[in-house]
Design a protein around this motif. Structure first.
Motif, mmCIF file in Angstrom:
data_model
loop_
_atom_site.group_PDB
_atom_site.id
_atom_site.type_symbol
_atom_site.label_atom_id
_atom_site.label_comp_id
_atom_site.label_asym_id
_atom_site.label_seq_id
_atom_site.Cartn_x
_atom_site.Cartn_y
_atom_site.Cartn_z
ATOM 1 N N TYR A 10 59.885 30.217 -79.382
ATOM 2 C CA TYR A 10 61.144 30.029 -80.099
ATOM 3 C C TYR A 10 62.180 29.332 -79.208
ATOM 4 N N ASP A 55 66.482 27.380 -79.423
ATOM 5 C CA ASP A 55 67.737 27.223 -80.139
ATOM 6 C C ASP A 55 67.856 25.799 -80.669
ATOM 7 N N SER A 100 70.064 28.265 -86.221
ATOM 8 C CA SER A 100 69.573 27.745 -84.949
ATOM 9 C C SER A 100 68.123 28.058 -84.605
ATOM 10 N N ASP A 101 67.540 29.121 -85.105
ATOM 11 C CA ASP A 101 66.211 29.518 -84.633
ATOM 12 C C ASP A 101 65.124 28.567 -85.101
ATOM 13 N N ARG A 138 60.850 27.245 -84.081
ATOM 14 C CA ARG A 138 59.617 27.661 -83.400
ATOM 15 C C ARG A 138 58.778 26.432 -83.086
ATOM 16 N N THR A 162 62.098 28.583 -88.847
ATOM 17 C CA THR A 162 61.762 30.011 -88.922
ATOM 18 C C THR A 162 62.283 30.666 -90.187
ATOM 19 N N SER A 163 63.277 30.074 -90.836
ATOM 20 C CA SER A 163 63.802 30.690 -92.059
ATOM 21 C C SER A 163 62.839 30.553 -93.226
#
Length: 456
Positions: free
Chosen positions: A61, A63, A76-77, A79, A110-111
């Motif tokens: 992961y 930012d 922001s996340d 992968r 990631t969402s």
């Protein structure tokens, strides 16, 4: 969380396991998980080799809000998902204590758990998916040129060239032949199939060519090539730059890009019965590139400096035309010894471009030509540089945008090239490049000071 690198039983796929085995065999200590931002700058996250299995099964992961053109802070996340086929040991990080290797990654949102639409590698994959739906595989080969400059006593780049050589010169004029040799050895150790290297026309300018490959591998190779060239040049206390026009009034650096389509293993661009050995598919494809050339320029020639190269007189193509002979046209049909080698050469891209976005845009433009059944104009066999404006009008020859601002205007008006990039990349790319062009417009150059400060 699983993906295609995780087997149904939760273990690793054979490809991922082979990478772990190679990490052990080659005493790799660190992995660089590599990706590119929208502007084409390589980014990487370094992890200990002990984290390789986790990288394949869970991802790493980071930012995304800190990366140019990715997402806002509240989104922001991201992968990184490594592609095991891109594993390679870095040639300049090998010593007795171990070595470092790289894996090129896809970026996952990631969402949603889906590929991030702002990832340039994903943008190219979407272009290749469109080609596949139409029954085509895309092969490409670039010819990225670069300059080698001396560094000053503080290790900063100068514009003092490392040699005074010219086209195809040899030592002692071409003093950088040893650097090119080391670059080639380094690339070969990473799995590149090298074709040729030579000194280019301008002093301090060089070209190293690698073999034709599928378009995704080619884009990966361009990104890797630029990184390797810079790193190995630095070992020789030289600075390598892919800036299109670092020195005024001499030739700039291009990245001539060869493209062909294949269907069921056969070259869809070849036709024995055509005067130029190009099929109707090839003619329509090149017509599509010519049709969308002004908007393409924003992606293939994406810097303010790019348009200092795209001027008549320095072997850079500025005229929207094609030819089977001269190099003053935007697209050239190179001679081919065998049917499989029939291809077109887009001569306007430069090596400052993001290779994933540039190839995606070129592919979409060409495929649009096929879908619209566009007719290619007649080739121009004369030197267009010698044409006056009246003769260019007679032949129906237009020019590329004269600056980045004009190219961005063309991109904003071209739905096909925008669709190639996708809405996210289009918005962020235009935003970043508009800011760059505005910064340039309000700046005062040394040339202006030299010309006007004491005169007025």
């Amino acid at each position: 969380m699983t993906d295609e690198h995780t087997a149904p039983d939760g273990g690793l796929t054979d490809e991922a396991q082979a990478v772990l085995d190679e990490i052990d065999e080659k005493d790799v200590d660190f992995l660089r998980l590599q990706f590119t931002d929208i502007l084409g700058t390589i980014k990487n996250v370094a992890v200990p080799a002990s984290q390789a299995e986790k990288a394949f099964t869970e991802g790493i992961y980071f930012d995304g809000s800190s990366i140019e053109g990715f997402v806002r802070i509240q989104e922001s996340d991201m992968r990184l998902k490594p592609d095991p086929e891109t594993f390679a040991v870095l040639p300049w990080r090998t010593d007795e204590s171990g070595s470092s290797a790289r894996l090129i990654c896809d970026v996952i949102d990631t969402s949603t758990g889906e590929p991030f639409t702002g990832d340039p590698r994903y943008v190219l994959k979407q272009a290749l998916a469109r080609a596949e739906e139409m029954g085509y595989e895309v092969n490409a080969a670039p010819e990225p040129e670069f300059f080698l400059f001396e560094e000053d006593e503080n290790g900063r780049a100068t514009t003092n060239t490392a040699d005074q050589g010219g086209y195809f010169d040899v030592a002692p004029k071409d003093l950088a032949s040893d650097v090119r040799r080391d670059i080639i050895y380094g690339l070969e150790s990473m799995g590149f199939e090298m074709e040729a290297s030579h000194h280019e026309v301008a002093r301090g300018q060089h070209e190293i060519n690698f073999e034709y490959d599928d378009a995704l591998t080619t884009a990966d190779n361009v990104a890797t090539f630029r990184m390797v060239v810079r790193a190995i040049a630095a070992e020789h206390d030289l600075h390598a730059t892919f800036m299109p026009k670092p020195i005024p009034r001499i030739n700039g650096s291009g990245m001539h890009t060869h493209i062909s389509l294949f269907t069921d293993g056969e070259n869809a661009f070849h036709d024995d019965d055509d005067e130029f050995n190009l099929s109707e598919t090839a003619h329509a494809f090149l017509a599509g590139i010519l049709e969308h050339a002004p908007a393409l320029a924003a992606v293939t020639n994406p810097t303010v400096n790019s348009y200092k190269r795209l001027v008549p007189g320095y072997e850079a193509p500025v005229y929207v035309a094609w030819s089977d002979r001269n190099r003053s046209a935007l697209i050239r049909k190179p001679a081919a010894r065998v049917p499989a080698a029939s291809r077109i050469e887009a001569r306007f891209p430069d090596p400052s471009c993001n290779p994933y976005l540039a190839l995606a845009a070129l592919i979409h433009a060409g495929l649009d030509g096929i879908e619209q059944d566009l007719d290619a104009p007649d080739p121009i066999r004369e030197n267009i540089y010698e044409f006056d404006e009246a003769k260019r009008e007679e032949y129906g020859i237009t020019t590329l945008p004269s600056n980045l601002g004009e190219a961005l205007d063309a991109l904003e008006a071209d739905e096909v090239v925008q669709s190639a990039l996708g809405s996210h990349v289009t918005e962020k790319f235009i935003e970043a490049k508009t800011h760059e062009y505005d910064e340039f417009r309000v700046d005062v150059s040394q040339w202006e000071l030299d010309q006007y400060l004491e005169k007025f």
